[in-house]
Design a protein around this motif. Structure first.
Motif, mmCIF file in Angstrom:
data_model
loop_
_atom_site.group_PDB
_atom_site.id
_atom_site.type_symbol
_atom_site.label_atom_id
_atom_site.label_comp_id
_atom_site.label_asym_id
_atom_site.label_seq_id
_atom_site.Cartn_x
_atom_site.Cartn_y
_atom_site.Cartn_z
ATOM 1 N N ALA A 145 -16.972 -35.745 12.790
ATOM 2 C CA ALA A 145 -15.863 -36.485 12.199
ATOM 3 C C ALA A 145 -15.700 -37.848 12.862
ATOM 4 N N VAL B 207 -10.287 -32.118 10.280
ATOM 5 C CA VAL B 207 -10.942 -31.058 11.046
ATOM 6 C C VAL B 207 -9.917 -30.003 11.457
ATOM 7 N N CYS B 208 -8.788 -30.478 11.931
ATOM 8 C CA CYS B 208 -7.760 -29.564 12.426
ATOM 9 C C CYS B 208 -7.203 -28.674 11.320
ATOM 10 N N ASN B 209 -7.253 -29.178 10.099
ATOM 11 C CA ASN B 209 -6.755 -28.374 8.992
ATOM 12 C C ASN B 209 -7.508 -27.061 8.839
ATOM 13 N N PRO C 113 -8.677 -44.311 10.889
ATOM 14 C CA PRO C 113 -9.858 -43.556 10.443
ATOM 15 C C PRO C 113 -10.116 -42.315 11.292
ATOM 16 N N MET C 114 -9.994 -42.478 12.607
ATOM 17 C CA MET C 114 -10.261 -41.331 13.472
ATOM 18 C C MET C 114 -9.177 -40.275 13.321
ATOM 19 N N GLN C 115 -7.927 -40.715 13.283
ATOM 20 C CA GLN C 115 -6.839 -39.758 13.167
ATOM 21 C C GLN C 115 -6.957 -38.945 11.890
ATOM 22 N N LEU D 183 -2.843 -52.905 16.208
ATOM 23 C CA LEU D 183 -3.934 -52.186 16.873
ATOM 24 C C LEU D 183 -4.021 -50.762 16.343
ATOM 25 N N VAL E 106 -15.660 -42.233 23.140
ATOM 26 C CA VAL E 106 -15.722 -43.490 23.876
ATOM 27 C C VAL E 106 -16.263 -44.594 22.987
ATOM 28 N N PHE F 241 -15.367 -26.318 17.059
ATOM 29 C CA PHE F 241 -14.439 -27.447 16.977
ATOM 30 C C PHE F 241 -15.079 -28.719 17.527
ATOM 31 N N TYR G 129 -16.099 -44.790 19.856
ATOM 32 C CA TYR G 129 -15.085 -45.189 18.881
ATOM 33 C C TYR G 129 -14.166 -46.240 19.494
ATOM 34 N N GLN H 252 -18.914 -39.824 21.949
ATOM 35 C CA GLN H 252 -18.647 -40.454 20.659
ATOM 36 C C GLN H 252 -17.224 -41.008 20.622
ATOM 37 N N ALA I 142 -9.699 -38.364 10.207
ATOM 38 C CA ALA I 142 -10.873 -37.497 10.317
ATOM 39 C C ALA I 142 -10.552 -36.260 11.142
ATOM 40 N N MET I 143 -9.844 -36.467 12.245
ATOM 41 C CA MET I 143 -9.532 -35.345 13.124
ATOM 42 C C MET I 143 -8.499 -34.419 12.505
ATOM 43 N N ARG J 137 3.755 -27.910 13.665
ATOM 44 C CA ARG J 137 2.332 -28.153 13.618
ATOM 45 C C ARG J 137 2.018 -29.626 13.874
ATOM 46 N N LEU K 82 -15.341 -47.532 10.679
ATOM 47 C CA LEU K 82 -14.692 -48.649 11.370
ATOM 48 C C LEU K 82 -15.648 -49.823 11.537
ATOM 49 N N VAL L 293 -13.382 -50.055 18.351
ATOM 50 C CA VAL L 293 -12.048 -50.600 18.113
ATOM 51 C C VAL L 293 -11.896 -51.937 18.827
ATOM 52 N N GLN M 260 -3.637 -49.479 13.509
ATOM 53 C CA GLN M 260 -4.335 -49.279 12.241
ATOM 54 C C GLN M 260 -5.811 -48.946 12.450
ATOM 55 N N PHE M 261 -6.369 -49.431 13.541
ATOM 56 C CA PHE M 261 -7.790 -49.183 13.775
ATOM 57 C C PHE M 261 -8.056 -47.737 14.183
ATOM 58 N N ALA N 252 -16.101 -41.580 11.442
ATOM 59 C CA ALA N 252 -15.001 -42.534 11.565
ATOM 60 C C ALA N 252 -15.478 -43.821 12.233
ATOM 61 N N THR N 253 -16.355 -43.677 13.205
ATOM 62 C CA THR N 253 -16.898 -44.851 13.887
ATOM 63 C C THR N 253 -17.665 -45.723 12.908
#
Lengths: 175, 175
Positions: free
Chosen positions: B144, A122-124, A114-116, A108, A26, B137, A28, A24, A118-119, B7, B152, A32, A110-111, B148-149
């Motif tokens: 996630a 999750v990390c939170n 969304p993933m950052q 670039l 990849v 995880f 993404y 997934q 989202a992740m 962090r 986008l 982009v 900015q694209f 995000a995909t």
DNA sequence: ATATATATCTTAGTCGCTAAGAGATTTAGC
DNA sequence: GCTAAATCTCTTAGCGACTAAGATATATAT
């Protein structure tokens, strides 16, 4: 035996999950490239340039596994798109450095937002210690897979009659 | 502030590590395709067939994101290589099921042995509980990134003047 | 029965890749 | 220094995999 069996199932499940999420990731990246209107290899080169800074065309070929001819095409497209510049090395005029046009990094980048985001969400849900565990696993996994890749590549060079045959088509392309 | 800063650094490091290992995983797959002498998309389809069993050509197109025309080519090559068989659905004769020729699973599977062994070795350094954390995880990350995909992708469909412009294709002339 | 929808395949054209080698420059040997 | 070999990038020809559009065959709805 129930204990080890449970673990075996866990390992298998983990493998599947890793494969899925990696695939997934990849996808993404491909999306982009799509949105940005450039080819996949082009984006990969931008990524390398972002990580390594100003590098020569030859280095790009080396890292990506593409031929130098292909890199010429990549850089042509990126230059035409205004994302990079060719800069001849004054010390060694055979070399051509490829340098990112600074403003385009943000364009670039900015694209990936969304993933950052989202992740990060999750990390939170994980403590610092847990994240360190994940980090350690990632790094160990990377090294392991890198080594496995090299091991597999060696099969290409072993004489065909000596290696497990699949008798598919002709010589595979090397990378 | 030192706590949150640590962090943030951890998150960044984790992101880089995941990108690196994910990329290496892809490279491993490409190497497998190389050694097996088939195209990348072909191997991806074999992977899907392995996971989902007997699926239709249309389903392959859907999952891979390729057009049905491309899938025809993929299946042609795989069939010629003896890896899969086309099987017309007798209930609905428009459909074509693609089925893996059983023996070939082992033939392709052997190329994954180096990686599986390497990863198993890594996993041995982790308790069941830790592996479950990793699994959780992975699954959360997958969802996630999938979301995000999609987010986008929606950018593609939004009118160009409404979305963050890059005007790549159209040559932003300089100099 | 006819029209519409669905599933796959075909065709034409495009794009990015490789292999081979040309051109330009640097390095090494004498 | 001068020539030969090595190095780095670009060029060219050809190919393989992809897309878009539409053809073909079959199924479903009115």
């Amino acid at each position: 035996m129930s204990r080890t069996k449970a673990r075996a199932a866990l390992l298998q499940e983990l493998e599947a999950a890793m494969r899925r999420s990696s695939a997934q990731g990849v996808l993404y990246g491909q999306t982009v490239a799509n949105v940005a209107g450039i080819a996949n290899s082009d984006l990969e080169c931008m990524d390398i340039l972002y990580l390594e800074g100003r590098v020569t065309a030859g280095r790009l070929a080396e890292v990506t596994g593409l031929t130098t001819g292909a890199i010429t095409g990549v850089v042509d497209r990126l230059e035409k798109a205004g994302l990079v510049r060719r800069e001849r090395d004054e010390k060694d005029r055979r070399k051509v450095f490829i340098a990112v046009v600074p403003e385009t990094i943000a364009k670039l980048g900015q694209f990936y937002v969304p993933m950052q985001q989202a992740m990060e969400k999750v990390c939170n849900g994980y403590s610092d210690e847990e994240l360190r565990l994940l980090l350690r696993f990632c790094n160990e996994g990377y090294k392991a897979v890198l080594a496995a890749t090299e091991a597999l590549k060696r099969l290409i060079d072993t004489p065909p009659e000596k290696r497990p045959d699949l008798k598919l088509k002709k010589r595979p392309r090397q990378s």
